[in-house]
Scaffold this motif. Structure first.
Motif, PDB file in Angstrom:
ATOM      1  N   LYS A 279       0.829  -1.215   0.000  1.00  9.71           N
ATOM      2  CA  LYS A 279       0.000   0.000   0.000  1.00  9.71           C
ATOM      3  C   LYS A 279       0.863   1.266   0.000  1.00  9.71           C
ATOM      4  CE  LYS A 279      -3.557   2.305   2.774  1.00  9.71           C
ATOM      5  NZ  LYS A 279      -4.382   2.204   4.016  1.00  9.71           N
ATOM      6  N   PHE A 280       1.925   1.275   0.859  1.00 13.40           N
ATOM      7  CA  PHE A 280       2.773   2.469   0.995  1.00 13.40           C
ATOM      8  C   PHE A 280       3.728   2.645  -0.175  1.00 13.40           C
ATOM      9  CE2 PHE A 280       2.343   2.155   5.886  1.00 13.40           C
ATOM     10  CZ  PHE A 280       1.100   2.757   5.816  1.00 13.40           C
ATOM     11  N   ARG A 281       4.087   1.548  -0.855  1.00  8.54           N
ATOM     12  CA  ARG A 281       5.007   1.656  -1.989  1.00  8.54           C
ATOM     13  C   ARG A 281       4.429   2.529  -3.104  1.00  8.54           C
ATOM     14  NH1 ARG A 281       7.273  -4.504  -2.651  1.00  8.54           N
ATOM     15  NH2 ARG A 281       9.324  -4.169  -1.703  1.00  8.54           N
ATOM     16  N   ALA A 282       3.118   2.532  -3.221  1.00  6.39           N
ATOM     17  CA  ALA A 282       2.471   3.268  -4.305  1.00  6.39           C
ATOM     18  C   ALA A 282       2.430   4.775  -4.054  1.00  6.39           C
ATOM     19  CB  ALA A 282       1.055   2.743  -4.508  1.00  6.39           C
ATOM     20  N   LYS A 283       2.772   5.196  -2.823  1.00  8.49           N
ATOM     21  CA  LYS A 283       2.705   6.614  -2.468  1.00  8.49           C
ATOM     22  C   LYS A 283       4.112   7.117  -2.172  1.00  8.49           C
ATOM     23  CE  LYS A 283      -1.887   6.021  -0.443  1.00  8.49           C
ATOM     24  NZ  LYS A 283      -2.695   6.143   0.786  1.00  8.49           N
ATOM     25  N   ALA A 284       4.505   8.192  -2.859  1.00 10.49           N
ATOM     26  CA  ALA A 284       5.866   8.733  -2.703  1.00 10.49           C
ATOM     27  C   ALA A 284       6.136   9.182  -1.278  1.00 10.49           C
ATOM     28  CB  ALA A 284       6.067   9.906  -3.670  1.00 10.49           C
ATOM     29  N   ASN A 285       5.116   9.766  -0.622  1.00  7.05           N
ATOM     30  CA  ASN A 285       5.340  10.267   0.743  1.00  7.05           C
ATOM     31  C   ASN A 285       5.352   9.159   1.798  1.00  7.05           C
ATOM     32  OD1 ASN A 285       2.624   9.726   0.464  1.00  7.05           O
ATOM     33  ND2 ASN A 285       1.948  11.408   1.791  1.00  7.05           N
ATOM     34  N   LYS A 286       5.075   7.909   1.370  1.00  9.19           N
ATOM     35  CA  LYS A 286       5.088   6.778   2.313  1.00  9.19           C
ATOM     36  C   LYS A 286       6.232   5.791   2.026  1.00  9.19           C
ATOM     37  CE  LYS A 286       1.158   7.735   4.505  1.00  9.19           C
ATOM     38  NZ  LYS A 286       1.072   7.931   5.968  1.00  9.19           N
ATOM     39  N   ALA A 287       7.104   6.137   1.080  1.00  5.22           N
ATOM     40  CA  ALA A 287       8.174   5.224   0.660  1.00  5.22           C
ATOM     41  C   ALA A 287       9.100   4.863   1.817  1.00  5.22           C
ATOM     42  CB  ALA A 287       8.972   5.838  -0.480  1.00  5.22           C
TER      43      ALA A 287
END
Length: 482
Positions: A279-287
């Motif tokens: 889920k977080f991989r798809a969001k730059a701010n959650k990398a």
């Protein structure tokens, strides 16, 4: 203390067991348990110095003595029961000479401060202590006490050992070992061929034994009464429990249930973490958080489920022709050997579907009676089988009659009727001989594996009267339950 460190045995590139490590303390009471063929007797033979390990080592303390009761014995002496048993006390003479030699060395030593002198004193102390244990009491009284306890009658003391059956010869060997009082006692199936009274006497004798004891036995009650520690060997590894057999079964179940619950919880945590990472991989701010979770997974100590050996014998008796109502009947039957009357004027009737147990002390004639019914022993009086009775007979030493130079498969193939031959591998598989096991020579099988093979041979022909003389000797717990 004896230190067993990383020992391993392999056959044809396959490990029987590996990395086996444990300590034996001075007064340990250890039950060594596991399925037939897992290596229990092999470990005893390694400790007894009869075979070498492929890997690892064993460190014994100085003046350690070992007594080993094997499953299979061969007596060749021309001695009587008493003479053969008394030969065990020749150890006293050896120890006396050892004490004399060590005393002289201590007396002639001039350096009293070095480690060598202290080691010499310790050696002398250990030898004197062992000698004191062996010399305590009248020697003839000790021999009589042990022989009587193991079921011999006084009038049998002067009979040649060679005139007794293998089970009674085993008792003579056990008596010799008990009289020697080694610091480590290795007992491989000691209760086989013992009656209830003799087993109770042996339990009492061993309860305050001054050394360590390791027992291989499939007698749950015997293990519970004597041991305080259980070492299980399974799939080539060991587990060590500080508990007697029944408690070990409970602890093992609880441990495996706890491991399974912890494994399920951890797998659930891993799945949830992996979902968050995706889920977080798809969001730059959650990398960064995704990378942190990946590292968290990498650092996690993964719980691994142990392999468990759940194999068990599975078989059914082949359909047999229907017999008459009366299967076997005796009237006024007597059996004697020379002047000794074994069975006197007995009578009985066994009917179809009866389940009959022959019980009594050793030597009372149970095996003789089974042999008479099977037509192997002469007698006076009358004993007859009923109409259309087909006997399946499993003798007390049936496994010993197998040809050691034949393979497992050849053994059943040699006895099987023509119509059974296409199904022989399935039959052997149901008795836990699968894959390459069928090509093993009989002589390399364990006692329990030989018993399973002998039972498999019994199923080659249909029978409607089964006569089983000690069929569970050498079988492991699970096979006995089956």
């Amino acid at each position: 203390m004896i230190n067993v460190n990383g020992i391993a045995i392999s056959h044809g590139g396959e490990y029987l067991f590996s990395d086996v490590t444990f300590l034996i303390n001075d007064r340990d009471r250890i039950g060594l348990v596991g399925r037939n063929g897992t290596g229990k007797s092999t470990i005893l033979k390694i400790l007894a110095g009869m075979i070498s390990t492929d890997e690892g080592s064993i460190a014994f303390p100085r003046e350690c003595t070992i007594g080993y009761l094997q499953q299979d014995l061969t007596f060749k002496s021309g001695r009587t029961v008493f003479e053969e048993t008394a030969s065990a006390l020749e150890e006293i003479k050896r120890l006396e000479a050892r004490v004399h030699d060590l005393t002289e060395k201590v007396t002639n030593t001039t350096d009293f401060s070095g480690d060598d002198y202290m080691d010499l004193l310790q050696e002398l102390h250990d030898a004197q202590e062992h000698l004191h244990l062996l010399e305590a009491g009248n020697q003839e009284e000790k021999i009589e006490k042990v022989l009587l306890g193991l079921g011999f009658e006084r009038e049998q003391f002067h009979n040649l050992v060679s005139t007794f059956s293998g089970g009674w010869q085993m008792r003579v060997e056990l008596a010799k070992i008990l009289l020697k009082q080694p610091t480590l006692l290795l007992l491989d199936e000691p209760t086989n061929h013992l009656d209830i009274e003799s087993i109770q006497w042996l339990e009492e004798f061993l309860s305050d034994y001054p050394g360590a004891i390791i027992i291989v036995s499939h007698d749950k009650r015997f293990l519970d009464n004597l041991t305080n520690r259980t070492i299980e060997i399974s799939l080539g590894k060991i587990e060590d429990y500080k508990a007697p057999y029944s408690k070990y079964i409970q602890l093992r179940k609880e441990r495996r249930e706890a491991t399974m619950n912890a494994y399920k919880n951890q797998q659930n945590d891993i799945r949830q973490t992996e979902m968050l990472i995706e889920k977080f991989r798809a969001k730059a701010n959650k990398a960064k958080m995704a990378q942190s979770l990946i590292k968290q997974l990498d650092r996690m100590d993964k719980i691994e489920l142990e392999d468990e050996d759940n194999s068990a014998m599975r078989f059914r008796f082949p359909d047999a022709p229907r017999s008459g109502v009366v299967v076997a009947e005796a009237k006024s039957m007597t059996k004697q050997y020379g002047d000794k009357v074994i069975l006197k004027n007995i009578g009985f009737q066994i009917n179809r579907n009866d389940r009959v147990a022959f019980v009594g002390r050793n030597g009372e004639g149970k095996t003789t009676l089974t042999k008479i019914i099977n037509g192997e022993e002469p007698f006076t009086g009358d004993c007859q089988l009923g109409y259309n009775v087909k006997v399946g007979y499993y003798a007390q030493h049936q496994a010993e009659k197998l040809n050691g130079n034949m393979t497992v498969y050849d053994t059943v193939d040699h006895l099987a009727p023509h119509d059974m031959r296409p199904r022989l591998r399935n039959l052997l598989g149901s008795f836990l001989f699968g894959g390459n096991d069928v090509d093993k020579k009989v002589k390399v099988l364990s006692g329990g594996e030989k018993s399973r093979l002998a039972l498999a041979c019994l199923l080659l022909e249909p029978s409607n009267l089964l006569i089983l003389d000690e069929p569970t000797n050498h079988l492991d717990m699970r096979s006995k339950d089956v």
